[in-house]
Write a protein that holds these residues in place. Sequence first.
Motif, PDB file in Angstrom:
ATOM      1  N   ALA A 152       4.781 -44.012   2.294  1.00 57.37           N
ATOM      2  CA  ALA A 152       5.138 -44.399   0.665  1.00 57.37           C
ATOM      3  C   ALA A 152       4.802 -42.773  -0.623  1.00 57.37           C
ATOM      4  CB  ALA A 152       4.611 -45.229   0.010  1.00 57.37           C
ATOM      5  N   VAL A 153       4.906 -43.100  -1.001  1.00 57.97           N
ATOM      6  CA  VAL A 153       4.656 -41.479  -2.287  1.00 57.97           C
ATOM      7  C   VAL A 153       4.361 -41.803  -3.813  1.00 57.97           C
ATOM      8  CG1 VAL A 153       5.604 -39.626  -0.720  1.00 57.97           C
ATOM      9  CG2 VAL A 153       7.198 -40.674  -2.433  1.00 57.97           C
ATOM     10  N   ARG A 154       4.310 -41.756  -4.665  1.00 58.73           N
ATOM     11  CA  ARG A 154       4.611 -41.602  -6.408  1.00 58.73           C
ATOM     12  C   ARG A 154       5.715 -41.012  -6.776  1.00 58.73           C
ATOM     13  NH1 ARG A 154       1.414 -42.354  -2.245  1.00 58.73           N
ATOM     14  NH2 ARG A 154      -0.268 -40.530  -2.468  1.00 58.73           N
ATOM     15  N   LEU A 155       6.190 -41.975  -7.036  1.00 63.88           N
ATOM     16  CA  LEU A 155       7.682 -41.355  -8.086  1.00 63.88           C
ATOM     17  C   LEU A 155       6.709 -41.191  -9.953  1.00 63.88           C
ATOM     18  CD1 LEU A 155      10.889 -41.214  -7.955  1.00 63.88           C
ATOM     19  CD2 LEU A 155      10.779 -43.162  -9.800  1.00 63.88           C
ATOM     20  N   ALA A 156       7.128 -40.043 -10.742  1.00 65.27           N
ATOM     21  CA  ALA A 156       7.355 -40.465 -11.929  1.00 65.27           C
ATOM     22  C   ALA A 156       7.708 -39.830 -12.743  1.00 65.27           C
ATOM     23  CB  ALA A 156       5.890 -39.169 -12.154  1.00 65.27           C
ATOM     24  N   THR A 157       8.816 -40.754 -13.639  1.00 67.18           N
ATOM     25  CA  THR A 157       9.607 -40.467 -14.432  1.00 67.18           C
ATOM     26  C   THR A 157       9.291 -40.081 -15.858  1.00 67.18           C
ATOM     27  OG1 THR A 157       9.731 -43.204 -14.976  1.00 67.18           O
ATOM     28  CG2 THR A 157      11.492 -41.346 -13.167  1.00 67.18           C
ATOM     29  N   VAL A 158       9.483 -40.071 -17.033  1.00 67.85           N
ATOM     30  CA  VAL A 158       9.369 -40.438 -18.152  1.00 67.85           C
ATOM     31  C   VAL A 158       9.606 -40.684 -19.030  1.00 67.85           C
ATOM     32  CG1 VAL A 158       8.795 -38.360 -20.342  1.00 67.85           C
ATOM     33  CG2 VAL A 158       9.005 -37.480 -17.823  1.00 67.85           C
ATOM     34  N   ASP A 159       9.005 -41.707 -19.842  1.00 69.64           N
ATOM     35  CA  ASP A 159       8.793 -43.322 -20.094  1.00 69.64           C
ATOM     36  C   ASP A 159       9.312 -42.583 -22.125  1.00 69.64           C
ATOM     37  OD1 ASP A 159       6.913 -42.981 -22.620  1.00 69.64           O
ATOM     38  OD2 ASP A 159       6.118 -44.218 -20.953  1.00 69.64           O
ATOM     39  N   GLU A 160       9.935 -43.912 -22.778  1.00 74.97           N
ATOM     40  CA  GLU A 160      10.112 -43.325 -24.264  1.00 74.97           C
ATOM     41  C   GLU A 160       9.775 -42.794 -24.868  1.00 74.97           C
ATOM     42  OE1 GLU A 160       8.254 -47.267 -24.300  1.00 74.97           O
ATOM     43  OE2 GLU A 160       9.380 -46.529 -22.749  1.00 74.97           O
ATOM     44  N   ARG A 161       8.104 -43.005 -24.580  1.00 70.30           N
ATOM     45  CA  ARG A 161       6.829 -42.074 -25.993  1.00 70.30           C
ATOM     46  C   ARG A 161       6.439 -40.852 -25.085  1.00 70.30           C
ATOM     47  NH1 ARG A 161       3.154 -47.104 -26.969  1.00 70.30           N
ATOM     48  NH2 ARG A 161       1.560 -45.573 -28.060  1.00 70.30           N
ATOM     49  N   GLY A 162       7.366 -40.268 -23.770  1.00 71.76           N
ATOM     50  CA  GLY A 162       6.804 -38.684 -23.140  1.00 71.76           C
ATOM     51  C   GLY A 162       5.883 -38.935 -23.008  1.00 71.76           C
ATOM     52  N   ARG A 163       5.504 -40.182 -21.988  1.00 70.89           N
ATOM     53  CA  ARG A 163       4.150 -39.969 -21.244  1.00 70.89           C
ATOM     54  C   ARG A 163       4.727 -40.724 -19.853  1.00 70.89           C
ATOM     55  NH1 ARG A 163       1.874 -46.139 -24.123  1.00 70.89           N
ATOM     56  NH2 ARG A 163       4.186 -46.292 -23.021  1.00 70.89           N
ATOM     57  N   ALA A 164       4.057 -40.095 -18.870  1.00 69.88           N
ATOM     58  CA  ALA A 164       4.835 -40.263 -17.252  1.00 69.88           C
ATOM     59  C   ALA A 164       4.501 -41.617 -16.926  1.00 69.88           C
ATOM     60  CB  ALA A 164       3.609 -39.622 -16.250  1.00 69.88           C
ATOM     61  N   HIS A 165       5.063 -42.187 -15.616  1.00 68.37           N
ATOM     62  CA  HIS A 165       5.175 -43.600 -15.261  1.00 68.37           C
ATOM     63  C   HIS A 165       5.348 -43.471 -13.874  1.00 68.37           C
ATOM     64  CE1 HIS A 165       6.262 -47.846 -15.071  1.00 68.37           C
ATOM     65  NE2 HIS A 165       7.640 -47.526 -14.006  1.00 68.37           N
ATOM     66  N   VAL A 166       4.242 -43.919 -13.191  1.00 70.41           N
ATOM     67  CA  VAL A 166       4.055 -43.841 -12.002  1.00 70.41           C
ATOM     68  C   VAL A 166       4.407 -44.899 -11.424  1.00 70.41           C
ATOM     69  CG1 VAL A 166       2.704 -42.317 -10.233  1.00 70.41           C
ATOM     70  CG2 VAL A 166       3.206 -41.363 -12.327  1.00 70.41           C
ATOM     71  N   VAL A 167       4.719 -44.952 -10.156  1.00 68.38           N
ATOM     72  CA  VAL A 167       5.455 -46.159  -9.328  1.00 68.38           C
ATOM     73  C   VAL A 167       5.265 -45.635  -7.499  1.00 68.38           C
ATOM     74  CG1 VAL A 167       6.337 -47.686 -10.228  1.00 68.38           C
ATOM     75  CG2 VAL A 167       7.575 -45.989  -9.729  1.00 68.38           C
ATOM     76  N   PRO A 168       4.169 -46.867  -6.958  1.00 64.92           N
ATOM     77  CA  PRO A 168       4.601 -46.130  -5.204  1.00 64.92           C
ATOM     78  C   PRO A 168       5.979 -46.411  -4.880  1.00 64.92           C
ATOM     79  CG  PRO A 168       3.436 -47.482  -5.590  1.00 64.92           C
ATOM     80  CD  PRO A 168       3.769 -47.345  -7.419  1.00 64.92           C
ATOM     81  N   VAL A 169       6.579 -45.376  -4.017  1.00 69.16           N
ATOM     82  CA  VAL A 169       8.324 -45.918  -3.382  1.00 69.16           C
ATOM     83  C   VAL A 169       8.347 -45.769  -2.397  1.00 69.16           C
ATOM     84  CG1 VAL A 169       9.023 -46.192  -5.951  1.00 69.16           C
ATOM     85  CG2 VAL A 169       8.962 -43.786  -4.538  1.00 69.16           C
TER      86      VAL A 169
END
Length: 164
Positions: free
Chosen positions: A17-34
């Motif tokens: 498993a690793v951590r995947l980071a995207t950018v949310d609507e407010r420009g913040r990192a959104h990180v989830v394990p996948v």
Amino acid sequence: MKLGQDEMRSRFERERAVRLATVDERGRAHVVPVIFVVDGDVFYSPTDKPKSGNPRPKRLRNLDRDQRVTVLADCYDDDWLKAWWVRLRGTARVIEESPERTHALGLLDRKYAQFDGPRYLKDGGPVVAVDIKDWLGWAYSEQSAQAGRRRPWRERSWLRSSRA
């Protein structure tokens, strides 16, 4: 020390498993394990199908606005000589039903015994595909290049009781 390309790929691909980071609507990192697989220069990770009344997973909603993605694999050990991390960055695509999705699900099915590829093919959600643009990796020392994974907790002397 900086890791070479082959060593980065080897460490990253061994992870479960690793951590995947995207950018949310407010420009913040959104990180989830996948869970994931890497095939050449493409990273694949499945997502759940939205359940009735629930929106698409946040990482997919984020990718509708901003396709930039960062993925991190790492190993922390109290013996810092064994510590390392590998990061990849790229541009994501959301893959709905297609031959590429079928291919990615087959790879996931081979990597994870508990992943039910045929059922997921029929009932699962889209797959996130990241076209990898760059890799960066670091290890504390040469020893961490040979160390592999963390020691089981039972082997850690500091966790054992000193009482007889």
